[in-house]
Design an enzyme around this catalytic site. Structure first.
Site, PDB file in Angstrom:
ATOM      1  N   ASP A 127       0.836  -1.193   0.000  1.00 38.54           N
ATOM      2  CA  ASP A 127       0.000   0.000   0.000  1.00 38.54           C
ATOM      3  C   ASP A 127       0.872   1.244   0.000  1.00 38.54           C
ATOM      4  OD1 ASP A 127       0.950  -0.548   2.550  1.00 38.54           O
ATOM      5  OD2 ASP A 127      -0.827   0.211   3.581  1.00 38.54           O
ATOM      6  N   GLU A 153       0.213  -1.487   5.804  1.00 36.59           N
ATOM      7  CA  GLU A 153       1.287  -0.867   6.579  1.00 36.59           C
ATOM      8  C   GLU A 153       1.014   0.599   6.846  1.00 36.59           C
ATOM      9  OE1 GLU A 153       5.160   1.037   7.527  1.00 36.59           O
ATOM     10  OE2 GLU A 153       3.755   1.506   5.921  1.00 36.59           O
TER      11      GLU A 153
END
Length: 455
Positions: free
Chosen positions: A110, A174
């Site tokens: 991400d 994350e």
């Protein structure tokens, strides 16, 4: 066709190099998905990491075990559409029963949001400008995903005979701080237990040097409640901006008294000690001739790993309680500034302070800082490889934060940290990475694998 592993003589992994054209081709695909993997729950942005995983699995599918290759490819999915991806190149000793592994983990699927209006180029398309590769995620962290994926492919193609398995883990969730999605689930489900027997290299820092320490992060909100009144009669109001400002001064002073620079920070070369500071402020919207009834100052604590974040939370809450109990001792701003009022017609007789945290006592530990093991053979291998490729190795520590690394260390993982993007472009507009740095990254990681395998 894949070479027969048992027929190959051990060969120097350092002879394997990154194909720059193949890297740019793969990174182009990954950055094209960056719009769809932006992660900020408060903005309603939920990433679909499966889009990035698809490109990596397409790359590795011809080399996967089901197609006769050596790679074990496994999607670890705990929330639909948001997989983690584990790739294993098996060593002759396997990864079970105490046999050692080398882990390449932490590169995440991400990205932080990007505003196209503030970029000089499209953040969601890779722009190649000489050695610079621009796009959201090039430095943090899709550039690392591409490099590690191609490293695993190179191992599969070359087929070196290794004693230690090499395990890559690309993680979801994350950037948003979510739980139950990413590496926390991979650890709690036992899916990477074999990595407890070797070194886990967390590949999500910057500047091509070993990072031996990070800080914990605690985000806070201090709300001051006063009394709304006309600014021409300030003695009849309680100015929440002044109350928040004076209270924050006390909080910061007491924080630095209780959490001063720690003697252990020196050996790690921490850039700064622990800090507590405001980063945002808002107040009730009204006319400029009105004293605002409430003000909220928000900020964070960055805490070196030698202090306990829960202790910080409890002490700061104690500071606030002390101020509320002794408002008359708090500094004021001029002859009409006050935090208590008298009179029969006064609806608010005293100001009030409240502090809240973004995380509770349990979840704050997910962002706790880490002091890596300075005596780890895995760190020694990283330092040697960095010296050989870059000419020098300068381990450093920083008060940036990484999720769950301390938690992993606590349960037996030897976590060492490195990364090859640029700290000056992390989360920045016009983010970029240097292709030359990623070519060096490939060589460093191959050499790390080789050194670990020789031990």
């Amino acid at each position: 066709d894949h070479p027969k592993r048992d027929a190959i003589m051990p060969s120097p992994l350092s002879s394997l190099t990154l194909d720059p054209d193949e890297y740019v081709s793969l990174l182009t695909k990954l950055i094209s998905e960056s719009r769809h993997v932006q992660n900020n729950p408060r903005q309603g942005l939920v990433p679909r990491e499966e889009l990035v995983v698809r490109h990596v699995t397409d790359l590795l599918r011809p080399h996967a075990s089901e197609n006769g290759g050596p790679l074990l490819v496994e999607e670890l999915t705990y929330v639909e559409g948001r997989p983690n991806l584990k790739i294993t190149y098996p060593g002759s000793e396997g990864g079970e029963n105490g046999c050692k592994c080398t882990g390449l983990i932490g590169s995440h699927l991400d990205v932080v949001p990007a505003n196209p209006e503030s970029w000089d180029r499209d953040p969601f398309e890779l722009s190649v400008e000489g050695d610079r590769l621009y796009g959201r995620g090039t430095t943090d962290c899709l550039g690392h995903v591409a490099a590690v994926a191609l490293l695993m492919k190179a191992l599969a193609v070359a087929g070196p005979s290794l004693k230690r398995s090499v395990v890559a883990l690309f993680i979801a969730a994350e950037e948003g701080g979510e739980t139950g999605v990413g590496v926390d689930m991979c650890v709690s489900s036992g899916k990477i237990d074999e990595l407890r027997s070797g070194t886990c290299y967390w590949i999500d820092s910057a500047d091509s040097q070993p990072c031996v320490g990070t800080a914990g992060a605690l985000q806070w909100h201090l709300k001051a409640t006063g009394r709304l009144f006309h600014s021409g009669l300030p003695h009849r109001g309680i100015n929440s901006i002044e109350l928040a400002s004076e209270a924050l001064s006390v909080l910061q002073r007491r924080f630095y008294e209780d959490f001063p620079p720690h003697e252990k920070e020196g050996p790690y070369n921490f850039a700064t000690p622990s800090t507590m500071k405001p980063t945002q402020i808002e107040c009730a919207r009204g006319g400029l001739n009105q004293i605002p009834p409430w003000t909220t100052v928000s900020g964070d604590v960055r805490l070196t790993p030698f202090y306990d974040p829960v202790d910080v939370m409890e002490r700061v809450e104690g500071y606030v309680n002390d101020i509320n109990a002794n408002l008359g001792c708090l500094g004021t701003r001029g002859p009409c500034s006050k935090y208590t009022l008298e009179g029969d017609d006064v609806d608010v007789r005293e100001g009030k302070l409240e502090i809240t945290w973004n995380d509770d006592r349990e979840s704050v530990r997910q962002m706790e800082g880490i002091a890596c093991d300075l005596d780890s053979p895995g760190l020694a291998a990283l330092v040697t490889a960095t010296e050989e490729v870059k000419g020098s190795a300068k381990p450093y520590a920083i008060t940036g934060s990484l999720p769950l690394v301390r938690s992993m260390q606590r349960v037996g993982f030897d976590v060492q940290i490195t990364g090859f993007g640029l700290s000056k472009t992390y989360h920045a507009d016009n983010e970029y990475v240097l292709l030359s740095d990623m070519r060096d990254a490939f060589r460093i990681l191959m050499r790390v694998i080789e050194i670990n395998d020789e031990r």
